[in-house]
Design an enzyme around this catalytic site. Structure first.
Site, short mmCIF file in Angstrom:
data_model
loop_
_atom_site.label_atom_id
_atom_site.label_comp_id
_atom_site.label_asym_id
_atom_site.label_seq_id
_atom_site.Cartn_x
_atom_site.Cartn_y
_atom_site.Cartn_z
N THR A 258 64.22 56.27 44.24
CA THR A 258 64.57 56.26 45.66
C THR A 258 63.42 55.68 46.46
OG1 THR A 258 64.94 57.63 47.62
CG2 THR A 258 63.86 58.69 45.78
N ASP B 222 62.94 56.41 49.44
CA ASP B 222 62.55 57.46 50.39
C ASP B 222 61.47 58.40 49.85
OD1 ASP B 222 64.23 56.71 52.49
OD2 ASP B 222 65.92 57.81 51.64
N MET C 103 63.69 53.25 57.27
CA MET C 103 64.57 54.15 56.54
C MET C 103 63.97 55.56 56.45
SD MET C 103 66.19 51.89 53.44
CE MET C 103 67.58 50.79 53.79
#
Length: 342
Positions: A126, A128, A170
């Site tokens: 990911t 993130d 993001m």
């Protein structure tokens, strides 16, 4: 010797191809394995759509962004899918095990299948960096580098026009990209989902550098919720998982800041460019190490495990540790950045 399936599921991420390459080379050279690449995530399992992977098919792909296998947000349990159907599909393709590369949603499905006896090894993915069982995930470093370069460019145009610039990055639930990119670019405010901030505070952080002759810079995660709002800004409906499609908090903040401070304010949303393009050197190395470790775990028959990084070491953790709780930005890390605001 084993016949192992590999799939990439969920959002794409720089470094996926490096994992695939490492798995295949480790398996072929170390164990004489055979590999099947399942196309478009779990959809490839359900539809039995796959390609053979050998050392030639993965040659030179470590530097490529995206995934040669394709990806999707399909779940094998969509449209009446069951564990029994997944098992039957894997048997039909003569697969001994699966290496599943994905984020929390993908690994949740992997855990469910593992609990029912499917032989699975997980690899965390990911941009993130929000999977709690690993210190870092590949793709994060690349996303931060892309965001940093873009924000540096925004700063120069902000300086030319004496504007406040807002960069939206993001981060649905966590603010790791915003925190790192914001600190790297000397942002005057970093707004993340884990922390509340009032419009008055934000305007204060904007006004102070402007009074010193500096163009204010704000880095905001898409999931940031200003005090007074009950949920993250969303004006684009729902995604495939019935979650709000986030985006636009920067455009929401810009006119409010301009109205209250009198400082011309512009917002730019970086969006998907943060997870596109070639992976950084750091992400290529991390992805390669995780790919090799996944194959080793499979040959140790350590099923239901995910390979993870702790400090500089690659370890194995139960899939249950990877799901259910996101790795959020701790207060101490935010306090470090807060010292630099305004």
């Amino acid at each position: 010797m084993a016949r192992i399936g590999i799939l990439t599921s969920g959002g794409d991420c720089p470094g996926l191809n490096a994992v695939i390459r490492a798995c295949v080379l480790r398996g072929i050279r170390g164990h004489k394995d055979e590999f099947l690449g399942l196309l478009d995530g779990w959809r490839g399992v359900v539809e039995q759509n796959a390609i053979e992977l050998d050392w030639k098919s993965v040659r030179g792909i470590a530097k490529l962004g995206g995934t040669i296998l394709g990806t999707s947000r399909t779940s094998p349990f969509d449209d009446g899918g069951t564990v029994q159907k997944v098992v039957a599909s894997l048997r039909s393709m003569r697969l001994d095990a699966l290496i599943v590369i994905g984020g929390e949603g993908t690994l949740t499905v992997a855990k469910m299948l593992s609990d029912e006896g499917v032989r699975i090894i997980g690899v965390p993915k990911t941009v993130d960096n929000d999977i709690s069982a690993t210190d870092y995930t590949f793709g994060f470093d690349t996303a931060v580098e892309i965001a940093t370069e873009a924000i540096d460019r925004l700063k120069t145009t902000g300086e030319s026009h004496h504007r406040c610039m807002i960069a939206e990055v993001m981060g649905r639930h966590v603010g790791w990209i915003a925190l790192h990119a914001g600190m790297a670019t000397s942002a005057h405010a970093i707004l993340i989902p884990e922390q509340n901030a009032t419009i008055d505070e934000i305007c204060d952080w904007v006004g102070k550098p402007f009074q010193r002759g500096r163009p204010p810079l704000i880095v905001v995660a898409e999931g940031f919720v200003p005090e007074g709002m009950t949920r993250a800004h969303s004006a684009r409906g729902l995604d495939a998982f019935s979650r709000p499609r986030l985006g636009g908090i920067g455009e929401f903040l810009a006119p409010t800041i301009e109205e209250r401070t009198g400082i011309e304010t512009r917002s730019t949303t970086l969006g998907h460019i943060q997870r596109g393009g070639v992976p950084s050197a750091s992400d290529r190395v991390l992805a390669t190490r995780l790919g090799m470790a996944a194959v080793d775990a499979a040959h140790d028959e350590d099923w239901g495990q995910m390979v993870a990084v702790r400090s500089t070491e690659i370890v194995r953790v139960d899939l249950s540790e990877a799901i259910g709780q996101l790795k959020t930005v701790p207060q101490s890390r935010y306090d470090e950045a807060l010292t630099l605001f305004g």
